[in-house]
Design a protein around this motif. Structure first.
Motif, PDB file in Angstrom:
ATOM      1  N   VAL A 176       0.837  -1.201   0.000  1.00  6.89           N
ATOM      2  CA  VAL A 176       0.000   0.000   0.000  1.00  6.89           C
ATOM      3  C   VAL A 176       0.870   1.248   0.000  1.00  6.89           C
ATOM      4  CG1 VAL A 176      -1.635   1.363   1.365  1.00  6.89           C
ATOM      5  CG2 VAL A 176      -2.008  -1.091   1.059  1.00  6.89           C
ATOM      6  N   ILE A 233      -8.547  -3.121 -11.583  1.00  3.10           N
ATOM      7  CA  ILE A 233      -8.673  -2.960 -10.137  1.00  3.10           C
ATOM      8  C   ILE A 233      -8.145  -1.571  -9.794  1.00  3.10           C
ATOM      9  CG2 ILE A 233      -7.971  -3.830  -7.880  1.00  3.10           C
ATOM     10  CD1 ILE A 233      -7.543  -6.552  -9.223  1.00  3.10           C
ATOM     11  N   GLU A 234      -8.948  -0.791  -9.117  1.00  5.93           N
ATOM     12  CA  GLU A 234      -8.604   0.598  -8.833  1.00  5.93           C
ATOM     13  C   GLU A 234      -8.365   0.802  -7.343  1.00  5.93           C
ATOM     14  OE1 GLU A 234     -11.696   3.006 -10.418  1.00  5.93           O
ATOM     15  OE2 GLU A 234     -11.360   2.383 -12.488  1.00  5.93           O
ATOM     16  N   GLY A 235      -7.349   1.605  -7.031  1.00  4.42           N
ATOM     17  CA  GLY A 235      -7.031   1.930  -5.643  1.00  4.42           C
ATOM     18  C   GLY A 235      -5.889   1.087  -5.118  1.00  4.42           C
ATOM     19  N   ALA A 239      -4.962   0.202  -2.117  1.00  2.00           N
ATOM     20  CA  ALA A 239      -5.277  -0.792  -1.088  1.00  2.00           C
ATOM     21  C   ALA A 239      -5.893  -2.040  -1.704  1.00  2.00           C
ATOM     22  CB  ALA A 239      -6.219  -0.183  -0.058  1.00  2.00           C
ATOM     23  N   ASP A 240      -6.824  -1.865  -2.629  1.00  2.00           N
ATOM     24  CA  ASP A 240      -7.459  -3.022  -3.269  1.00  2.00           C
ATOM     25  C   ASP A 240      -6.455  -3.810  -4.107  1.00  2.00           C
ATOM     26  OD1 ASP A 240      -9.880  -2.448  -2.130  1.00  2.00           O
ATOM     27  OD2 ASP A 240     -10.728  -1.487  -3.915  1.00  2.00           O
ATOM     28  N   ILE A 241      -5.559  -3.101  -4.781  1.00  2.00           N
ATOM     29  CA  ILE A 241      -4.545  -3.790  -5.582  1.00  2.00           C
ATOM     30  C   ILE A 241      -3.624  -4.596  -4.679  1.00  2.00           C
ATOM     31  CG2 ILE A 241      -2.555  -3.466  -7.090  1.00  2.00           C
ATOM     32  CD1 ILE A 241      -3.974  -0.958  -8.191  1.00  2.00           C
ATOM     33  N   ARG A 245      -4.236  -5.908  -1.739  1.00  2.00           N
ATOM     34  CA  ARG A 245      -4.924  -7.112  -1.250  1.00  2.00           C
ATOM     35  C   ARG A 245      -5.026  -8.167  -2.348  1.00  2.00           C
ATOM     36  NH1 ARG A 245      -7.850  -3.174   1.877  1.00  2.00           N
ATOM     37  NH2 ARG A 245      -9.322  -2.805   0.162  1.00  2.00           N
ATOM     38  N   TYR A 246      -5.294  -7.711  -3.568  1.00  2.00           N
ATOM     39  CA  TYR A 246      -5.403  -8.644  -4.693  1.00  2.00           C
ATOM     40  C   TYR A 246      -4.065  -9.336  -4.956  1.00  2.00           C
ATOM     41  CZ  TYR A 246      -6.251 -10.317  -9.455  1.00  2.00           C
ATOM     42  OH  TYR A 246      -6.374 -11.104 -10.583  1.00  2.00           O
TER      43      TYR A 246
END
Length: 314
Positions: free
Chosen positions: A218, A242-244, A246-248, A250-251
């Motif tokens: 992050v 995938i946007e953001g 934090a989401d990337i 986690r992915y």
């Protein structure tokens, strides 16, 4: 730009029947340049090779008297190749609407990573520079076919607008306007980070990814970062960007957790520092990055096996 060597196997017989001077000077020596032009116009190695192959096929289909009357075989081959690329670009939007998930340009390995297969592998003839970075190719994808052709031929390969006019079937003034419009799109894109700075950030991303450290990822990802993946329906991956940050993050950690034995390698991707994921000795993913201010703003991951062929060692 340096020229490549021999032509494709299925035209070898025709080449052998011509004079050695014609083969070495005017025809076979054009192949590398044509592949480089076609790849930048299409973003696909296989389609670039097909376009160049068609140009050679048409050349050798001409009566010998016609060929002897062509003052510049290289210009003739370029015109045929570029026009074939325009045809492909014209139908690309329709074809990509049927493509499973996002479509990305083919990732290019450097010479050390290229396969040891056929000598005519188009990847072996590619010259890696700023005009083939993934970020640059993605910008080219936003252009109309005519804009892309005018810009690539003029700004990258230094063809005159008079020469481009003959290829596009437009006036030199119109071609100049097309290139100017394309140039504005390129100028609007953020400049790439220096290779050394990008390599440092990619190295830190690799370490955080391997350790499944979400917090570290992050911190390395811009909050507005976007990850786009291309599996082509042949490999499992996210079908939408995938946007953001934090989401990337986690992915990425979730992927690592589902792939035991995954090996991450720092490699040049389209001439810039990137990452290659290998599992059981086979390349499964190639990732290219766009970096600004030490943070990742874009990640492009290619998992479509058809696009990873140049990365496989024979």
């Amino acid at each position: 730009m340096e020229a490549a060597g021999a032509g494709a196997g299925d035209i070898a017989g025709d080449i052998a029947g011509d004079t050695a001077g014609e083969v070495a000077g005017d025809v076979a020596g054009e192949r590398g340049r044509l592949v480089n032009v076609a790849y930048r116009l299409l973003g696909s190695l296989s389609e670039a090779e097909d376009a160049v192959q068609e140009a050679y096929t048409r050349w050798y289909a001409l009566p010998r008297s016609r060929r002897d009357g062509i003052v510049s075989p290289g210009a003739w081959l370029t015109t045929v190749t570029a026009r074939r690329c325009l045809d492909v670009l014209g139908s690309a939007r329709v074809r990509r609407e049927r493509y499973v998930g996002a479509w990305l340009p083919d990732p290019l390995p450097d010479h050390a990573e290229r396969g040891r297969g056929a000598a005519t592998d188009p990847a072996d003839q590619m010259v890696l520079d700023e005009s083939v970075t993934m970020a640059f190719l993605v910008v080219l994808e936003t252009m109309t076919p005519a804009e892309r052709a005018a810009f690539v031929l003029h700004d990258v390969f230094r063809y005159s607008f008079a020469e481009i006019a003959g290829i596009l079937g437009r006036t030199p003034a119109a071609c100049k306007q097309l290139a100017a419009s394309a140039r504005r799109r390129v100028r609007d894109a953020p400049p790439p980070a220096p290779a050394a700075a990008q390599a440092d950030t990619v190295r830190r991303v690799k370490a955080a990814w391997e350790s499944k450290d979400i917090a570290a990822l992050v911190d390395l990802l811009d909050p507005a970062a976007v990850m786009t993946a291309d599996g082509g329906g042949a490999a499992r991956t996210a079908l939408r960007p995938i946007e953001g940050g934090a989401d990337i993050a986690r992915y990425m950690v979730a992927i690592a957790g589902k792939a035991p034995g995954l090996e991450l390698l720092e490699r040049s991707v389209n001439g810039m520092p990137g990452l290659v994921a290998r599992q059981a000795g086979s390349v499964t993913t190639v990732a290219a990055f766009d970096i600004a201010g030490g943070r990742v703003t874009r990640i492009w991951t290619v998992r479509n096996p058809e696009k990873l062929r140049p990365w496989s060692r024979s």
